[in-house]
Design an enzyme around this catalytic site. Structure first.
Site, PDB file in Angstrom:
ATOM      1  N   HIS A   1       2.924  14.449  -0.453  1.00 10.82           N
ATOM      2  CA  HIS A   1       3.282  14.251   0.964  1.00 10.82           C
ATOM      3  C   HIS A   1       4.752  14.613   1.190  1.00 10.82           C
ATOM      4  O   HIS A   1       5.111  15.307   2.142  1.00 10.82           O
ATOM      5  CB  HIS A   1       3.102  12.786   1.356  1.00 10.82           C
TER       6      HIS A   1
ATOM      7  N   GLU B   1      -3.254  14.980   2.668  1.00  5.86           N
ATOM      8  CA  GLU B   1      -3.722  14.098   1.588  1.00  5.86           C
ATOM      9  C   GLU B   1      -4.084  14.867   0.326  1.00  5.86           C
ATOM     10  O   GLU B   1      -4.224  14.273  -0.743  1.00  5.86           O
ATOM     11  CB  GLU B   1      -4.936  13.294   2.065  1.00  5.86           C
TER      12      GLU B   1
ATOM     13  N   HIS C   1      -6.411   0.438   5.574  1.00 11.78           N
ATOM     14  CA  HIS C   1      -6.337   1.420   6.666  1.00 11.78           C
ATOM     15  C   HIS C   1      -6.896   0.912   7.988  1.00 11.78           C
ATOM     16  O   HIS C   1      -6.680   1.548   9.021  1.00 11.78           O
ATOM     17  CB  HIS C   1      -7.035   2.713   6.240  1.00 11.78           C
TER      18      HIS C   1
ATOM     19  N   HIS D   1       0.281  11.886  -5.741  1.00 11.85           N
ATOM     20  CA  HIS D   1      -0.263  11.932  -4.387  1.00 11.85           C
ATOM     21  C   HIS D   1       0.868  11.777  -3.358  1.00 11.85           C
ATOM     22  O   HIS D   1       0.998  12.582  -2.426  1.00 11.85           O
ATOM     23  CB  HIS D   1      -1.313  10.834  -4.221  1.00 11.85           C
ATOM     24  N   GLU D   2       1.671  10.745  -3.553  1.00 15.04           N
ATOM     25  CA  GLU D   2       2.738  10.469  -2.580  1.00 15.04           C
ATOM     26  C   GLU D   2       3.787  11.583  -2.583  1.00 15.04           C
ATOM     27  O   GLU D   2       4.275  11.995  -1.530  1.00 15.04           O
ATOM     28  CB  GLU D   2       3.395   9.116  -2.862  1.00 15.04           C
TER      29      GLU D   2
ATOM     30  N   TYR E   1      -9.235  11.551   3.957  1.00 14.65           N
ATOM     31  CA  TYR E   1      -9.379  11.450   2.496  1.00 14.65           C
ATOM     32  C   TYR E   1     -10.687  12.098   2.036  1.00 14.65           C
ATOM     33  O   TYR E   1     -10.751  12.685   0.971  1.00 14.65           O
ATOM     34  CB  TYR E   1      -9.319   9.993   2.031  1.00 14.65           C
TER      35      TYR E   1
ATOM     36  N   HIS F   1       0.848  -1.196   0.000  1.00 16.22           N
ATOM     37  CA  HIS F   1       0.000   0.000   0.000  1.00 16.22           C
ATOM     38  C   HIS F   1       0.891   1.256   0.000  1.00 16.22           C
ATOM     39  O   HIS F   1       1.784   1.393   0.823  1.00 16.22           O
ATOM     40  CB  HIS F   1      -0.962   0.012   1.196  1.00 16.22           C
ATOM     41  N   ALA F   2       0.608   2.159  -0.918  1.00 18.77           N
ATOM     42  CA  ALA F   2       1.490   3.307  -1.132  1.00 18.77           C
ATOM     43  C   ALA F   2       1.601   4.203   0.101  1.00 18.77           C
ATOM     44  O   ALA F   2       0.611   4.456   0.783  1.00 18.77           O
ATOM     45  CB  ALA F   2       0.978   4.129  -2.318  1.00 18.77           C
TER      46      ALA F   2
HETATM   47  O1  X8Z Z   1      -4.160   5.369   1.043  1.00 22.22           O
HETATM   48  C1  X8Z Z   1      -4.151   6.218   0.196  1.00 22.22           C
HETATM   49  C2  X8Z Z   1      -2.827   6.774  -0.353  1.00 22.22           C
HETATM   50  C3  X8Z Z   1      -1.768   6.808   0.665  1.00 22.22           C
HETATM   51  S1  X8Z Z   1      -1.996   8.025   1.890  1.00 22.22           S
HETATM   52  C4  X8Z Z   1      -2.365   5.888  -1.489  1.00 22.22           C
HETATM   53  N1  X8Z Z   1      -5.318   6.672  -0.339  1.00 22.22           N
HETATM   54  C5  X8Z Z   1      -6.600   6.157   0.093  1.00 22.22           C
HETATM   55  C6  X8Z Z   1      -6.783   4.700  -0.279  1.00 22.22           C
HETATM   56  O2  X8Z Z   1      -6.014   4.183  -1.105  1.00 22.22           O
HETATM   57  O3  X8Z Z   1      -7.704   4.067   0.224  1.00 22.22           O
HETATM   58  C7  X8Z Z   1      -5.446   7.724  -1.352  1.00 22.22           C
HETATM   59  C8  X8Z Z   1      -6.902   7.871  -1.581  1.00 22.22           C
HETATM   60  C9  X8Z Z   1      -7.622   7.006  -0.588  1.00 22.22           C
HETATM   61 ZN    ZN Z   2      -1.757   9.891   1.242  1.00 21.99          ZN
END
Ligand code: X8Z
Ligand code: ZN
Length: 602
Positions: free
Chosen positions: A377, A401, A501, A373-374, A511, A343-344
């Site tokens: 950050h 975010e 998450h 996105h990354e 988000y 997960h990024a």
């Molecule tokens: O988790 C993330 C990013 C890292 S902060 C890739 N996002 C959420 C997800 O993937 O569920 C970005 C948008 C929503």
């Molecule tokens: Zn993020």
């Protein structure tokens, strides 16, 4: 724990919270020093502890094994205990008697905790090991049938590309076998962290999480609901159209004409963004005339090229290039020889300039967006590194975010032409396709962005009992998103745990906020550069005035309440959903026309 945000932006409470192995005296035992002295010591000790924990967390996320988990859990435990001790001690100072900078740091010390342990080494240890264990379970999860095994990344790709509803249903269910073993761990984690929050004077962890927005926790929850109320008509119109087109494609047996949309048909494992079903739902006469995934392939871009292109965008705004260590230490590609958390996430390991991203990049449009996105950050982390450690964070977590996504809103056709990826700009008449694609990614996400923490807030407060975890989850999924589980669910399942998450313990309302803020930021920056025209065609590429505006706001870190930062960037002091509504106004009119003979709602 604060560092959770600054350090690994997403990666969990764990990583970022963590630390100090050393024989640091318990701050609560110290004779009372002045508040200024106190925050000075807190900055020094917490930053050391956070750095230590971040190194360990990087290791446990990029080499999942028993040793890395142990080392990382230990470091997290120490950081967590230290943060809790500082939070408690901070509460013994009267903020109103301090100078503004000290008062702000005292406040942040008390609120910036995501998973507080009670002040008890054994409990802190349990909390740390549970978190690491769940994250490792998620990171190394896979689904195997008689023929082969699928990693989550394999499945995510199939969801993006396949229209074989039988296979999609099988994988949807298969991936969710990862999470039932997490359920008792999760329950335990909630209990311990709730006790930690109570120790700090909060009713439960929900109240602590909701207190982090420079307003009363209940007022925050109300504001979030009010924002949702404003964008909901747009979501309902989109859901209605998509449901109808899926019905056309799959037929009544697979995709019903009315009610909720089965969650395996939306091109995403969690049905959280729907861009991958664009081809099935696009406006007939106004195709988006290019597919960014194809352009990336045609140009032969590598994963590294995608990141370099992202960096170049930020450079065009006037940001300094990323440090050499970013290129040496980041993880761009999924390693073949070991398990990792794919997960990024974006990290600043030393909280100064040791910036890194950790991704398993797919060469497609979706990950091109995630790269931006990354990087957002990382540039934010670097922008606020002149602040005292305690104030190195976003104005609020939604801001963190939103930055990279704001920049990515400028990946317009004209920008792609400038990059040489696209030959010529498509005519304006084709914009409906572009907007539809954006809406599938941005509007479709909103209720999901909201409900993940609606679930957690209710779990933390006890409103959803452990024996109803899954039922409570599906009630929210159905009510807010209008999607349904494609196969029977029961309390033998633990579907929230199949979303990163939850085991990663990363708050999610951020988000929802970010998806609204990014349009507000985009509109303000486009105004700033004197752009006139439809908002979706504006790109801030190459504009250093826009860059300066961003930099000024980002450098504030969390030194001021977030409305001040909002004002610095947009001139407004409130979250304002009117920008996202403006942006999609032409699409909304089109959707209303399409839906006029349809029964919408679910
Ligand atoms: O988790 C993330 C990013 C890292 S902060 C890739 N996002 C959420 C997800 O993937 O569920 C970005 C948008 C929503
Ligand atoms: Zn993020």
């Amino acid at each position: 724990m604060k560092k959770m945000i600054q350090t690994a932006l997403i990666a969990t409470a764990l990583m970022s919270s963590a630390a100090c192995q050393s024989v640091t005296p318990n701050p609560a035992d110290n004779a009372k020093v002045s508040a200024r002295e106190f925050v000075k010591k807190a900055n020094q000790e917490l930053s050391e502890a956070a750095e230590n924990a971040s190194h360990a967390a990087w290791l446990s996320s990029t080499y999942i094994n028993i040793d890395s988990q142990m080392v990382s859990a230990k470091a997290f435990q120490e950081y967590n205990l230290l943060s809790v001790q500082y939070a408690k001690k901070a509460a013994t100072y009267d903020e109103s008697q301090q100078e503004a900078d000290v008062a702000r740091q005292l406040k942040r010390l008390k609120l910036d905790l995501v998973l507080p342990a009670p002040d008890d080494r054994q409990e802190a240890k349990k909390l740390a090991s549970i978190g690491l264990k769940m994250e490792a379970m998620y990171g190394s999860g896979e689904y195997c049938n008689d023929e082969r095994c699928y990693s989550l990344e394999d499945m995510v790709k199939i969801f993006a590309e396949s229209r074989d509803s039988k296979l999609l249903k099988e994988l949807w269910e298969g991936w969710r076998n990862v999470s039932p073993p997490m359920r008792p761990l999760y329950q335990k984690q909630v209990n311990i962290a709730n006790a930690g929050a109570q120790d700090l004077g909060f009713a439960n962890l929900s109240e602590l999480w909701r207190s982090n927005y420079d307003m009363a926790p209940d007022a925050f929850a109300q504001d979030v609901d009010a924002q949702w109320g404003k964008v909901k008509p747009l979501y309902e119109a989109l859901q209605c159209h998509v449901r109808s087109e899926l019905n056309q494609h799959y037929g009544n047996d697979v995709a019903p004409q009315s009610g909720k949309i089965p969650a395996h048909l939306l091109g995403n494992m969690w049905a959280q963004t729907w861009g991958n079903v664009y081809e099935l739902v696009k406006p007939e006469n106004s195709e988006q005339s290019y597919d960014l995934t194809e352009l990336i392939a045609e140009a032969g871009m590598t994963e590294m090229d995608m990141v370099k292109t992202g960096e170049a965008f930020f450079s065009s705004l006037g940001f300094e290039p990323l440090p050499d260590t970013f290129w040496e230490r980041s993880q761009f590609i999924k390693p073949r020889d070991r398990e990792v958390v794919c997960h990024a996430s974006a990290w600043n390991v030393d909280n100064v300039d040791d910036l890194r991203i950790k991704m398993c990049i797919k060469k497609d449009a979706e990950d091109f967006q995630v790269v931006h996105h990354e990087l957002g950050h990382n540039y934010y982390q670097r922008a606020y590194n002149q602040q005292p450690f305690i104030l190195r964070g976003a104005a609020n977590d939604g801001f963190h975010e939103a930055i990279g996504d704001t920049v990515a809103l400028s990946i317009t056709p004209s920008y792609l032409v400038q990059l040489g990826l696209l030959e010529e700009e498509p005519p304006v008449e084709e914009d409906l396709g572009y907007l539809m694609n954006m809406a599938l990614n941005k509007i479709a996400f909103l209720p999901f962005g909201l409900l993940v923490d609606k679930w957690r807030w209710q779990v933390f407060s006890g409103e959803i009992a452990p024996e109803d975890y899954n039922k409570g989850w599906w009630k929210l999924r159905e009510d807010y998103q209008g999607v349904s589980a494609p196969v029977d669910r029961s309390e033998r399942n633990f579907d929230p745990g199949a979303k990163y998450h939850i085991p990663g313990n990363t708050p999610y309302t951020r988000y929802f906020l970010a998806f609204i803020q990014q349009f507000q930021f985009h509109r303000a920056l486009c105004d700033e550069i004197g752009y006139e025209g439809p908002l979706h065609r504006c790109s801030i590429y190459n504009n250093t005035n826009a860059g300066e505006k961003l930099q000024t706001m980002m450098a504030m870190g969390t030194s001021q309440p977030w409305p001040d930062a909002m004002e610095a960037l947009t001139g407004q002091r409130e979250l304002d959903a009117s920008a996202i509504i403006d942006y999609f106004a032409p699409l909304m009119s089109w959707l209303e026309e399409q839906n006029k003979d349809r029964q919408c709602g679910w």
